[in-house]
Design a protein around this motif. Structure first.
Motif, PDB file in Angstrom:
ATOM      1  N   ARG A 209       0.874  -1.228  -0.131  1.00 24.21           N
ATOM      2  CA  ARG A 209       0.000  -0.038  -0.155  1.00 24.21           C
ATOM      3  C   ARG A 209       0.955   1.266  -0.169  1.00 24.21           C
ATOM      4  NH1 ARG A 209      -5.381  -1.444   3.559  1.00 24.21           N
ATOM      5  NH2 ARG A 209      -5.897   0.704   3.344  1.00 24.21           N
ATOM      6  N   ALA A 210       2.028   1.110   0.854  1.00 20.57           N
ATOM      7  CA  ALA A 210       2.921   2.292   0.799  1.00 20.57           C
ATOM      8  C   ALA A 210       3.557   2.538  -0.464  1.00 20.57           C
ATOM      9  CB  ALA A 210       3.928   2.238   1.732  1.00 20.57           C
ATOM     10  N   LYS A 211       3.917   1.369  -1.380  1.00 29.33           N
ATOM     11  CA  LYS A 211       4.438   1.767  -2.685  1.00 29.33           C
ATOM     12  C   LYS A 211       3.414   2.299  -3.637  1.00 29.33           C
ATOM     13  CE  LYS A 211       8.098  -1.876  -2.256  1.00 29.33           C
ATOM     14  NZ  LYS A 211       8.337  -3.405  -2.675  1.00 29.33           N
ATOM     15  N   ASN A 212       2.317   1.785  -3.346  1.00 24.96           N
ATOM     16  CA  ASN A 212       0.998   1.900  -4.299  1.00 24.96           C
ATOM     17  C   ASN A 212       0.776   3.638  -4.187  1.00 24.96           C
ATOM     18  OD1 ASN A 212      -1.050   1.093  -6.356  1.00 24.96           O
ATOM     19  ND2 ASN A 212      -2.362   1.845  -4.589  1.00 24.96           N
ATOM     20  N   SER A 213       0.792   3.809  -2.907  1.00 27.31           N
ATOM     21  CA  SER A 213       0.507   5.195  -2.743  1.00 27.31           C
ATOM     22  C   SER A 213       1.433   6.173  -3.417  1.00 27.31           C
ATOM     23  CB  SER A 213       0.364   5.407  -1.338  1.00 27.31           C
ATOM     24  OG  SER A 213       0.158   6.868  -1.013  1.00 27.31           O
ATOM     25  N   LYS A 214       2.830   5.728  -3.301  1.00 34.53           N
ATOM     26  CA  LYS A 214       3.902   6.538  -3.671  1.00 34.53           C
ATOM     27  C   LYS A 214       3.652   6.542  -5.277  1.00 34.53           C
ATOM     28  CE  LYS A 214       9.073   7.229  -4.486  1.00 34.53           C
ATOM     29  NZ  LYS A 214      10.142   6.693  -4.398  1.00 34.53           N
ATOM     30  N   ASN A 215       3.428   5.663  -5.892  1.00 32.99           N
ATOM     31  CA  ASN A 215       3.364   5.366  -7.303  1.00 32.99           C
ATOM     32  C   ASN A 215       2.102   6.419  -7.620  1.00 32.99           C
ATOM     33  OD1 ASN A 215       3.886   4.322 -10.029  1.00 32.99           O
ATOM     34  ND2 ASN A 215       1.960   3.275  -9.845  1.00 32.99           N
ATOM     35  N   ASN A 216       0.989   6.353  -7.013  1.00 26.56           N
ATOM     36  CA  ASN A 216      -0.120   6.898  -7.557  1.00 26.56           C
ATOM     37  C   ASN A 216       0.036   8.538  -7.477  1.00 26.56           C
ATOM     38  OD1 ASN A 216      -1.753   4.834  -7.921  1.00 26.56           O
ATOM     39  ND2 ASN A 216      -2.601   4.660  -5.993  1.00 26.56           N
ATOM     40  N   THR A 217       0.811   9.002  -6.377  1.00 29.42           N
ATOM     41  CA  THR A 217       0.878  10.515  -6.143  1.00 29.42           C
ATOM     42  C   THR A 217       2.079  10.999  -7.187  1.00 29.42           C
ATOM     43  OG1 THR A 217       0.628  10.234  -3.684  1.00 29.42           O
ATOM     44  CG2 THR A 217       2.088  11.940  -4.510  1.00 29.42           C
ATOM     45  N   THR A 218       3.118  10.230  -7.425  1.00 30.78           N
ATOM     46  CA  THR A 218       4.172  10.468  -8.550  1.00 30.78           C
ATOM     47  C   THR A 218       3.424  10.661  -9.647  1.00 30.78           C
ATOM     48  OG1 THR A 218       5.583   9.268  -7.240  1.00 30.78           O
ATOM     49  CG2 THR A 218       6.219   9.954  -9.384  1.00 30.78           C
ATOM     50  N   ILE A 219       2.665   9.738 -10.123  1.00 32.00           N
ATOM     51  CA  ILE A 219       2.088   9.892 -11.494  1.00 32.00           C
ATOM     52  C   ILE A 219       1.286  10.945 -11.672  1.00 32.00           C
ATOM     53  CG2 ILE A 219       0.362   8.885 -13.271  1.00 32.00           C
ATOM     54  CD1 ILE A 219       1.322   6.030 -11.998  1.00 32.00           C
ATOM     55  N   LEU A 220       0.387  11.313 -10.689  1.00 36.99           N
ATOM     56  CA  LEU A 220      -0.645  12.676 -10.776  1.00 36.99           C
ATOM     57  C   LEU A 220       0.315  13.669 -10.673  1.00 36.99           C
ATOM     58  CD1 LEU A 220      -3.497  13.724 -10.443  1.00 36.99           C
ATOM     59  CD2 LEU A 220      -3.025  13.930  -7.940  1.00 36.99           C
ATOM     60  N   ILE A 221       1.344  13.979  -9.837  1.00 36.93           N
ATOM     61  CA  ILE A 221       1.849  15.197  -9.761  1.00 36.93           C
ATOM     62  C   ILE A 221       2.896  15.575 -10.694  1.00 36.93           C
ATOM     63  CG2 ILE A 221       3.480  16.490  -8.239  1.00 36.93           C
ATOM     64  CD1 ILE A 221       0.552  16.247  -6.881  1.00 36.93           C
ATOM     65  N   GLU A 222       3.541  14.804 -11.044  1.00 37.70           N
ATOM     66  CA  GLU A 222       4.666  14.716 -12.136  1.00 37.70           C
ATOM     67  C   GLU A 222       4.249  14.668 -13.605  1.00 37.70           C
ATOM     68  OE1 GLU A 222       8.488  12.710 -11.070  1.00 37.70           O
ATOM     69  OE2 GLU A 222       8.196  13.251  -8.937  1.00 37.70           O
ATOM     70  N   SER A 223       3.052  14.112 -13.789  1.00 39.12           N
ATOM     71  CA  SER A 223       2.819  13.961 -15.376  1.00 39.12           C
ATOM     72  C   SER A 223       1.696  14.987 -15.542  1.00 39.12           C
ATOM     73  CB  SER A 223       1.989  12.421 -15.495  1.00 39.12           C
ATOM     74  OG  SER A 223       0.845  12.520 -14.754  1.00 39.12           O
ATOM     75  N   GLU A 224       1.163  15.516 -14.530  1.00 40.86           N
ATOM     76  CA  GLU A 224       0.160  16.507 -14.910  1.00 40.86           C
ATOM     77  C   GLU A 224       0.407  18.209 -14.413  1.00 40.86           C
ATOM     78  OE1 GLU A 224      -4.045  15.740 -14.287  1.00 40.86           O
ATOM     79  OE2 GLU A 224      -3.792  13.689 -13.979  1.00 40.86           O
ATOM     80  N   THR A 225       1.565  18.048 -13.928  1.00 36.07           N
ATOM     81  CA  THR A 225       2.154  19.576 -13.716  1.00 36.07           C
ATOM     82  C   THR A 225       2.758  20.071 -14.915  1.00 36.07           C
ATOM     83  OG1 THR A 225       2.251  18.868 -11.269  1.00 36.07           O
ATOM     84  CG2 THR A 225       3.750  20.968 -12.289  1.00 36.07           C
TER      85      THR A 225
END
Length: 433
Positions: free
Chosen positions: A395-411
């Motif tokens: 769950r920790a790895k999944n959370s980091k992955n979800n956050t990274t994709i949202l923040i870094e791909s959409e900024t």
């Protein structure tokens, strides 16, 4: 007279033995020149080295029923929330200004502690927020009046007792709707607004609760149905801040749709308007999930405003098991470094980075434990951060992955993650302010 004769004899001796050649080979400045330089130098001629100021901000801090029970110490008969923040404290405490959104109230023990739909939390949460390193607390949100009008004022009182600045609500109508805070000799203006729900007759409402008349003018609110008029009021507040010498304006907004990972049309409209009238940084809360970050240009394309549409939940019990939504467990610490160039009299955003965070809930000795964990640190050292089973680690790895994709791909400009606290080298992003 005798002293003058002796000095003259010494001078003659030096000259006779090649003293002039010795003196001519030295680099020296006469006493007359030194005094002249000091006298002619003006204070404004001294250029101060560029100054860095670090800002950290997080989203919603909430306390649901299971958290209340988890934080109660039966032997001491008291609530303590400090362990919730122990792993993120190093990040928060290093900031020059650290801000959070308090999505609950301190209505007092006599009112009875409670959770959704009306939050009333022990005052010791404020102590934990202070201990974690926060400096200012946003109190304008859809749960501001959960403890009634008295609860609004008591929340302000308890936070100020701890030395925390309060933004979004105020003690009386005569107070400003914003605070001015001087940090490293730079004036910051900080202001916060929350959305209203539809009116009940002539009464404003928050979360469909009627706002008591005695506090109506003490809470910064706006209404989507009258947003154009409310934006004009916000503009006046921004102008007042500038008149008071504010150099950087930070605007917190409780807005958007719950559980939506993209900003809605109102968020976009409000953000653009505030950008055009000179706001420097916009922080968003309320959706309880992360939303993208954007550098928004003003109408003349001469200035950029940093817009963080939603920073998600920083602390809550909104979990997959309850909502069937994993994104409510995710949050970030936004770390912004400002640079003031005194020679140019200009403040710019030097760096923007973020720390992905996740609310870790687990059992220890039969009791629930809640901890906000910085994911980069935790995934490097799972045992230290109590990621002791496969489910928590996944769950920790999944959370980091979800956050990274949202923040870094959409900024629309590159943003990096803040390295673990042990790593002093920070990645950088450059923008204009």
């Amino acid at each position: 007279m005798m002293k003058k004769i002796i000095l003259l004899m010494i001078f003659v001796c030096i000259m006779n033995f090649g003293g002039c050649a010795f003196l001519n080979n030295m680099h020296y400045i006469s006493a007359d020149n030194i005094l002249s330089d000091v006298e002619n130098e003006k204070p404004e001629d001294k250029v101060q080295d560029p100054l860095e100021i670090k800002i950290s901000a997080v989203g919603d801090i909430m306390v649901h029923g299971p958290q209340l029970r988890a934080q109660y110490n039966q032997n001491k008969e008291e609530y303590n929330f400090k362990n919730n923040f122990q792993f993120v404290k190093p990040y928060i405490s290093q900031a020059d200004i650290a801000l959070c959104n308090l999505e609950t109230t301190f209505g007092g023990v006599n009112k009875g502690y409670s959770s959704f739909p009306k939050f009333n939390t022990p005052d010791s949460l404020g102590e934990a927020i202070k201990d974690a390193g926060f400096d200012a607390v946003i109190t304008a949100n859809n749960h501001t009046i959960d403890s009634g009008g008295k609860g609004v004022f008591r929340t302000i009182k308890e936070l100020k007792k701890l030395g925390l600045d309060v933004v979004g609500t105020k003690e009386n109508e005569a107070c400003e709707n914003f605070i001015v805070k001087k940090v490293k000799n730079v004036k910051f203006g900080i202001i916060a607004y929350t959305y209203e729900t539809p009116k009940w007759g002539n009464h404003k409402t928050l979360n469909s609760l009627i706002v008591p008349k005695e506090v109506e003018s003490c809470i910064n609110t706006f209404n989507y149905a009258n947003v154009d008029e409310d934006l004009k009021k916000m503009k006046k507040e921004i102008q007042r801040m500038r008149e008071q010498g504010v150099e950087v304006i930070i605007f917190y907004l409780h807005w958007g749709n719950e559980y939506h990972r993209e900003p809605n049309k109102y968020q976009k409209k409000i953000a653009q308007y505030l950008t055009d009238v000179g706001v420097d940084i916009i922080f968003g809360s309320h959706p309880h999930v992360l939303q993208p970050i954007e550098f928004m240009e003003n109408e003349n394309r001469k200035k950029k405003t940093l817009v963080v549409y939603s920073m998600g939940n920083f602390l809550s019990n909104q979990r997959y098991e309850i909502l069937k939504n994993r994104y409510t467990e995710d949050g970030i610490i936004l770390n912004i470094t400002l640079l003031k160039d005194f020679e140019k009299n200009l403040i710019t955003i030097k760096e923007v980075a973020y720390v992905p965070t996740w609310v870790h809930k687990y059992f220890k000795n039969g009791r629930k434990v809640y901890e906000i964990i910085p994911l980069n640190d935790a995934l490097d050292n799972p045992t230290i951060y109590h990621l002791l089973n496969k489910d928590s680690l996944w769950r920790a790895k999944n959370s980091k992955n979800n956050t990274t994709i949202l923040i870094e791909s959409e900024t629309n400009e590159k943003i990096y993650q803040t390295p673990p606290i042990s790593n002093a080298e920070n990645n950088k992003i450059t923008g204009n302010m």
